[in-house]
Design a protein around this motif. Structure first.
Motif, PDB file in Angstrom:
ATOM      1  N   ALA A   1       0.880  -1.311  -0.065  1.00  0.00           N
ATOM      2  CA  ALA A   1       0.013  -0.038  -0.009  1.00  0.00           C
ATOM      3  C   ALA A   1       1.030   1.380   0.187  1.00  0.00           C
ATOM      4  N   SER A   2       0.464   2.238  -0.451  1.00  0.00           N
ATOM      5  CA  SER A   2       1.030   3.589  -0.484  1.00  0.00           C
ATOM      6  C   SER A   2      -0.168   4.779  -0.671  1.00  0.00           C
ATOM      7  N   GLU A   3       0.456   5.984  -0.279  1.00  0.00           N
ATOM      8  CA  GLU A   3      -0.671   7.040  -0.419  1.00  0.00           C
ATOM      9  C   GLU A   3      -1.194   7.027  -2.083  1.00  0.00           C
ATOM     10  N   SER A   4      -2.266   7.199  -2.454  1.00  0.00           N
ATOM     11  CA  SER A   4      -2.575   7.526  -3.653  1.00  0.00           C
ATOM     12  C   SER A   4      -2.668   8.749  -4.084  1.00  0.00           C
ATOM     13  N   LEU A   5      -1.834   9.132  -4.950  1.00  0.00           N
ATOM     14  CA  LEU A   5      -1.245  10.273  -5.509  1.00  0.00           C
ATOM     15  C   LEU A   5      -0.982  10.109  -6.898  1.00  0.00           C
ATOM     16  N   GLU A   6      -1.639  11.285  -7.670  1.00  0.00           N
ATOM     17  CA  GLU A   6      -1.321  11.397  -9.256  1.00  0.00           C
ATOM     18  C   GLU A   6       0.099  11.781  -9.142  1.00  0.00           C
ATOM     19  N   PHE A   7       0.697  11.442 -10.241  1.00  0.00           N
ATOM     20  CA  PHE A   7       2.304  11.832 -10.529  1.00  0.00           C
ATOM     21  C   PHE A   7       2.478  13.128 -10.128  1.00  0.00           C
ATOM     22  N   ASP A   8       1.556  14.004 -10.794  1.00  0.00           N
ATOM     23  CA  ASP A   8       1.807  15.539 -10.777  1.00  0.00           C
ATOM     24  C   ASP A   8       1.723  15.959  -9.101  1.00  0.00           C
ATOM     25  N   GLU A   9       0.831  15.383  -8.495  1.00  0.00           N
ATOM     26  CA  GLU A   9       0.819  15.626  -6.950  1.00  0.00           C
ATOM     27  C   GLU A   9       1.975  15.338  -6.537  1.00  0.00           C
ATOM     28  N   TYR A  10       2.520  13.947  -6.764  1.00  0.00           N
ATOM     29  CA  TYR A  10       3.912  13.624  -6.053  1.00  0.00           C
ATOM     30  C   TYR A  10       4.870  14.548  -6.228  1.00  0.00           C
ATOM     31  N   LEU A  11       4.952  15.153  -7.637  1.00  0.00           N
ATOM     32  CA  LEU A  11       5.947  15.951  -8.150  1.00  0.00           C
ATOM     33  C   LEU A  11       5.913  17.094  -7.033  1.00  0.00           C
ATOM     34  N   LYS A  12       4.729  17.854  -6.926  1.00  0.00           N
ATOM     35  CA  LYS A  12       4.543  18.966  -6.017  1.00  0.00           C
ATOM     36  C   LYS A  12       4.995  18.740  -4.681  1.00  0.00           C
ATOM     37  N   SER A  13       4.527  17.674  -4.159  1.00  0.00           N
ATOM     38  CA  SER A  13       4.863  17.162  -2.653  1.00  0.00           C
ATOM     39  C   SER A  13       6.323  17.146  -2.465  1.00  0.00           C
ATOM     40  N   VAL A  14       6.889  16.692  -3.320  1.00  0.00           N
ATOM     41  CA  VAL A  14       8.596  16.561  -3.203  1.00  0.00           C
ATOM     42  C   VAL A  14       9.127  17.925  -3.567  1.00  0.00           C
ATOM     43  N   GLY A  15       8.789  18.496  -4.452  1.00  0.00           N
ATOM     44  CA  GLY A  15       8.986  19.842  -5.178  1.00  0.00           C
ATOM     45  C   GLY A  15      10.685  20.118  -5.825  1.00  0.00           C
ATOM     46  N   ASP A  16      10.888  18.861  -6.271  1.00  0.00           N
ATOM     47  CA  ASP A  16      12.204  18.759  -7.337  1.00  0.00           C
ATOM     48  C   ASP A  16      11.890  17.521  -8.115  1.00  0.00           C
ATOM     49  N   GLU A  17      11.582  18.042  -9.518  1.00  0.00           N
ATOM     50  CA  GLU A  17      11.484  17.194 -10.533  1.00  0.00           C
ATOM     51  C   GLU A  17      12.565  16.272 -10.835  1.00  0.00           C
ATOM     52  N   LYS A  18      13.858  16.732 -10.648  1.00  0.00           N
ATOM     53  CA  LYS A  18      14.787  16.057 -11.087  1.00  0.00           C
ATOM     54  C   LYS A  18      15.138  14.936  -9.811  1.00  0.00           C
ATOM     55  N   LEU A  19      14.859  15.205  -8.761  1.00  0.00           N
ATOM     56  CA  LEU A  19      15.162  14.324  -7.665  1.00  0.00           C
ATOM     57  C   LEU A  19      14.005  13.144  -7.846  1.00  0.00           C
ATOM     58  N   VAL A  20      12.844  13.186  -8.256  1.00  0.00           N
ATOM     59  CA  VAL A  20      11.875  12.441  -8.425  1.00  0.00           C
ATOM     60  C   VAL A  20      12.029  11.803  -9.488  1.00  0.00           C
ATOM     61  N   LEU A  21      12.553  11.920 -10.899  1.00  0.00           N
ATOM     62  CA  LEU A  21      13.162  11.326 -11.835  1.00  0.00           C
ATOM     63  C   LEU A  21      14.413  10.342 -11.358  1.00  0.00           C
TER      64      LEU A  21
END
Length: 147
Positions: free
Chosen positions: A80-100
């Motif tokens: 299980a994990s938090e249900s997040l759209e990819f865009d929401e996850y990107l915003k929550s982390v705040g660093d697109e390169k880090l997420v990728l």
């Protein structure tokens, strides 16, 4: 610095979970250790579950499952994990390169860990492998393990 396990324990207590029902394993530094050491803590408490729920970041579910299947055979693994759209996850982390970088690093582990004995083998479709190689070529490499 306080580890994640201690922080999560404190959060659970703040939400009303009685401290005496929480078993703590604060020493793991990776997913494999987390599974192995948690299993030992449960066994020491006389708990031998038939089903285990793994809670992780959305991008880690597949690797967590494969690791648990390898290290804890005989139990049913649920993820299980938090249900997040990819865009929401990107915003929550705040660093697109880090997420990728994290996604590329996690997929590398899905691919490499079975050969190292850390996880069960999983099929990775060719289009996913091609995207992975393309992202590596584009420099999303900060979370890769040395191979």
């Amino acid at each position: 610095m306080t580890g994640e396990a201690v922080c999560f324990r404190e959060h659970a207590i703040d939400l009303g979970v009685p401290a005496e029902v929480i078993l703590l394993e604060p020493n793991a530094t990776n997913t494999g250790q987390n599974i192995t050491l948690a299993r030992e803590v449960l066994a020491a408490a006389g708990i031998h579950p038939a089903t285990v729920l793994l809670v992780s970041k959305p991008y880690m579910e597949r690797r967590s499952f494969a690791t648990a299947r390898k290290l804890w055979p005989g139990v049913k693994i649920l993820c299980a994990s938090e249900s997040l759209e990819f865009d929401e996850y990107l915003k929550s982390v705040g660093d697109e390169k880090l997420v990728l970088d994290m996604l590329v690093g996690d997929l590398q582990r899905v691919i490499e860990y079975p050969g190292l004995g850390f996880a069960i083998e999983q099929e990775v479709p060719e289009d996913v492998r091609a995207a992975y190689e393309s992202l590596i070529g584009d420099g999303f490499t900060s979370r890769l393990i040395a191979s």
